[in-house]
Design a protein around this motif. Sequence first.
Motif, PDB file in Angstrom:
ATOM      1  N   SER A   1       0.787  -1.278  -0.139  1.00  0.00           N
ATOM      2  CA  SER A   1       0.080   0.033   0.047  1.00  0.00           C
ATOM      3  C   SER A   1       0.999   1.118  -0.124  1.00  0.00           C
ATOM      4  N   ILE A   2       0.922   1.798  -1.106  1.00  0.00           N
ATOM      5  CA  ILE A   2       2.180   3.225  -1.098  1.00  0.00           C
ATOM      6  C   ILE A   2       1.438   4.210  -0.369  1.00  0.00           C
ATOM      7  N   THR A   3       0.191   4.412  -0.344  1.00  0.00           N
ATOM      8  CA  THR A   3      -0.335   5.212   0.616  1.00  0.00           C
ATOM      9  C   THR A   3       0.358   5.359   2.017  1.00  0.00           C
ATOM     10  N   LYS A   4       1.066   4.285   2.342  1.00  0.00           N
ATOM     11  CA  LYS A   4       1.722   4.199   3.938  1.00  0.00           C
ATOM     12  C   LYS A   4       3.239   4.765   3.465  1.00  0.00           C
ATOM     13  N   TYR A   5       4.132   4.072   3.876  1.00  0.00           N
ATOM     14  CA  TYR A   5       5.572   4.481   3.979  1.00  0.00           C
ATOM     15  C   TYR A   5       5.882   5.002   2.653  1.00  0.00           C
ATOM     16  N   ILE A   6       5.585   4.388   1.805  1.00  0.00           N
ATOM     17  CA  ILE A   6       6.243   4.789   0.313  1.00  0.00           C
ATOM     18  C   ILE A   6       6.188   6.089  -0.059  1.00  0.00           C
ATOM     19  N   ASN A   7       4.872   6.418  -0.032  1.00  0.00           N
ATOM     20  CA  ASN A   7       4.550   7.950  -0.178  1.00  0.00           C
ATOM     21  C   ASN A   7       4.771   8.796   1.172  1.00  0.00           C
ATOM     22  N   GLY A   8       4.503   8.253   2.113  1.00  0.00           N
ATOM     23  CA  GLY A   8       4.902   8.942   3.774  1.00  0.00           C
ATOM     24  C   GLY A   8       4.420  10.024   4.134  1.00  0.00           C
ATOM     25  N   HIS A   9       3.462  10.695   3.453  1.00  0.00           N
ATOM     26  CA  HIS A   9       2.906  11.982   3.830  1.00  0.00           C
ATOM     27  C   HIS A   9       1.257  12.136   4.099  1.00  0.00           C
ATOM     28  N   SER A  10       0.877  10.835   4.118  1.00  0.00           N
ATOM     29  CA  SER A  10      -0.693  10.793   4.287  1.00  0.00           C
ATOM     30  C   SER A  10      -1.591  11.718   3.423  1.00  0.00           C
ATOM     31  N   ASP A  11      -1.285  11.586   2.129  1.00  0.00           N
ATOM     32  CA  ASP A  11      -1.711  12.491   1.160  1.00  0.00           C
ATOM     33  C   ASP A  11      -2.159  11.846  -0.208  1.00  0.00           C
TER      34      ASP A  11
ATOM     35  N   MET B   1      12.689   6.255   6.867  1.00  0.00           N
ATOM     36  CA  MET B   1      12.658   5.097   7.631  1.00  0.00           C
ATOM     37  C   MET B   1      13.605   4.598   8.520  1.00  0.00           C
ATOM     38  N   LYS B   2      14.734   5.318   8.375  1.00  0.00           N
ATOM     39  CA  LYS B   2      15.846   5.286   9.487  1.00  0.00           C
ATOM     40  C   LYS B   2      15.233   5.924  10.818  1.00  0.00           C
ATOM     41  N   GLY B   3      14.581   6.968  10.651  1.00  0.00           N
ATOM     42  CA  GLY B   3      13.914   7.799  11.630  1.00  0.00           C
ATOM     43  C   GLY B   3      12.730   7.108  12.299  1.00  0.00           C
ATOM     44  N   HIS B   4      11.843   6.346  11.478  1.00  0.00           N
ATOM     45  CA  HIS B   4      10.724   5.545  11.800  1.00  0.00           C
ATOM     46  C   HIS B   4      11.398   4.478  12.961  1.00  0.00           C
ATOM     47  N   CYS B   5      12.215   3.911  12.068  1.00  0.00           N
ATOM     48  CA  CYS B   5      12.519   2.826  12.906  1.00  0.00           C
ATOM     49  C   CYS B   5      13.427   2.977  14.206  1.00  0.00           C
ATOM     50  N   GLU B   6      14.220   4.166  14.355  1.00  0.00           N
ATOM     51  CA  GLU B   6      14.775   4.527  15.678  1.00  0.00           C
ATOM     52  C   GLU B   6      13.861   4.820  16.601  1.00  0.00           C
ATOM     53  N   ASN B   7      12.889   5.581  16.254  1.00  0.00           N
ATOM     54  CA  ASN B   7      11.858   6.193  17.092  1.00  0.00           C
ATOM     55  C   ASN B   7      11.027   5.063  17.618  1.00  0.00           C
ATOM     56  N   ALA B   8      10.690   4.042  16.770  1.00  0.00           N
ATOM     57  CA  ALA B   8       9.849   2.887  17.227  1.00  0.00           C
ATOM     58  C   ALA B   8      10.507   1.810  18.029  1.00  0.00           C
ATOM     59  N   MET B   9      11.965   1.938  18.023  1.00  0.00           N
ATOM     60  CA  MET B   9      12.548   1.115  18.769  1.00  0.00           C
ATOM     61  C   MET B   9      12.749   1.575  20.319  1.00  0.00           C
ATOM     62  N   ALA B  10      12.821   2.821  20.285  1.00  0.00           N
ATOM     63  CA  ALA B  10      12.985   3.552  21.902  1.00  0.00           C
ATOM     64  C   ALA B  10      11.707   3.447  22.330  1.00  0.00           C
TER      65      ALA B  10
ATOM     66  N   THR C   1      -6.699   6.244  11.666  1.00  0.00           N
ATOM     67  CA  THR C   1      -6.529   4.908  10.989  1.00  0.00           C
ATOM     68  C   THR C   1      -5.054   5.344   9.827  1.00  0.00           C
ATOM     69  N   SER C   2      -4.993   4.273   9.348  1.00  0.00           N
ATOM     70  CA  SER C   2      -3.752   4.277   8.260  1.00  0.00           C
ATOM     71  C   SER C   2      -2.406   4.335   9.261  1.00  0.00           C
ATOM     72  N   LEU C   3      -1.244   4.613   8.460  1.00  0.00           N
ATOM     73  CA  LEU C   3       0.078   4.508   9.074  1.00  0.00           C
ATOM     74  C   LEU C   3       0.963   4.845   7.804  1.00  0.00           C
ATOM     75  N   GLY C   4       2.291   5.238   8.617  1.00  0.00           N
ATOM     76  CA  GLY C   4       3.427   5.405   7.701  1.00  0.00           C
ATOM     77  C   GLY C   4       3.873   6.772   7.075  1.00  0.00           C
ATOM     78  N   GLY C   5       2.665   7.843   7.609  1.00  0.00           N
ATOM     79  CA  GLY C   5       3.218   8.893   7.526  1.00  0.00           C
ATOM     80  C   GLY C   5       4.312   9.798   8.653  1.00  0.00           C
ATOM     81  N   VAL C   6       4.507  11.117   8.334  1.00  0.00           N
ATOM     82  CA  VAL C   6       5.619  11.515   9.146  1.00  0.00           C
ATOM     83  C   VAL C   6       5.075  11.901  10.463  1.00  0.00           C
TER      84      VAL C   6
END
Length: 371
Positions: free
Chosen positions: A190-200, A248-257, A322-327
């Motif tokens: 679903s490129i709606t999510k992280y691929i596009n990454g801005h919820s638009d 994705m580097k930022g998402h991963c770091e924040n999620a792990m913390a 709902t949804s996911l993957g935006g900033v």
Amino acid sequence: MKLETLAVHAGNHPDSATGAVTSPIHLSTTFLRDDDLGYSKGFMYTRHNNPNRQQLETCLAALEGGEAALAFGSGSAAAFAVFQALQPGDHIIAPDDMYHGLRTQLRQIFVELKMWVTFVDFNEIEDHIRPNTRLIWMETPSNPLMKITNIERVVQLAKQHNIITAVDNTFATPCIQRPLDMGVDLVMHSITKYINGHSDVLGGVVITKKNDDFFGRIKMVQILAGGVPSPFDCYLTLRGIKTLPYRMKGHCENAMALAKFLEQHPKVEKVYYPGLASHPDHEIAVKQMSNGFGGMLSFEVKGGAEEAVNVAISTQFFTQATSLGGVESLIEHRASQEGPDTKTPQNLLRVSVGLEHIDDLIADIDQALWK
């Protein structure tokens, strides 16, 4: 090229007419026909193809290491096209924990079209293969329980039985996990999510390891059904992809913390995040998720649905949506979104961890948990 370079350059080129570095948006629905009745410029009608969609498909195929890609108007439309390329009587194996929209597709549409669908624990997948099994659909990490499927194990089993394999790679993205390199036939996002990454943008894609006959059937569904993204959506998605590896580097770091913080919180019963050593599939995740563990996590609040919802509505920087993957960070009481047949725990919250400062996110969750 490395992934960061591909994200910037794959499918992109200066405009031949003007020299513009950023490709223009081609809104035309139809294209000039030659005097000999051909289409020498490669485009006839935007449902068949469009310059912006062609650029997007070229870029996404390169990111996943596939031969070709097909873009759709949503992730649901992309998955639908894969299922529709099958034949009545074919059997599909799907995970017992997966995105509820695709599970509903399979149950309410494709079963009615005389297909067989079995939802299974992939640790026991061998017991569910039939002579008519045609497709194994994986989703790893899964939504919302973050289960990890051993991709190479499933691929090995599928090849023994001549079964097509597909992975919904939406949660991981090619920055973290590359299923085609592990022998998978098809990847869906679903490129709606992280691929596009801005919820638009609403969009989806299917990427193939080999441009074979089955992928040709998916392309036929794309063209004849016409579930394609608009040129503007393709343009926006290409713009979003340029920053994908760094986002994705930022998402991963924040999620792990955040996962580590929640795991120690007295108001939290359980945390679902494959990066934690406590996750039952952590070792598999380490092996096949090479650059992080994604920006998605779920956790169970001590108590029931009321306590969980209270946390969701008490946050300030996590938007209840709902949804996911935006900033931006999102939080959701998942069971109420999935409906009465959900198997998701009533005290579970799903979190899309955004790119805000992690100190602010932790403080926000902490104060919400104590309210």
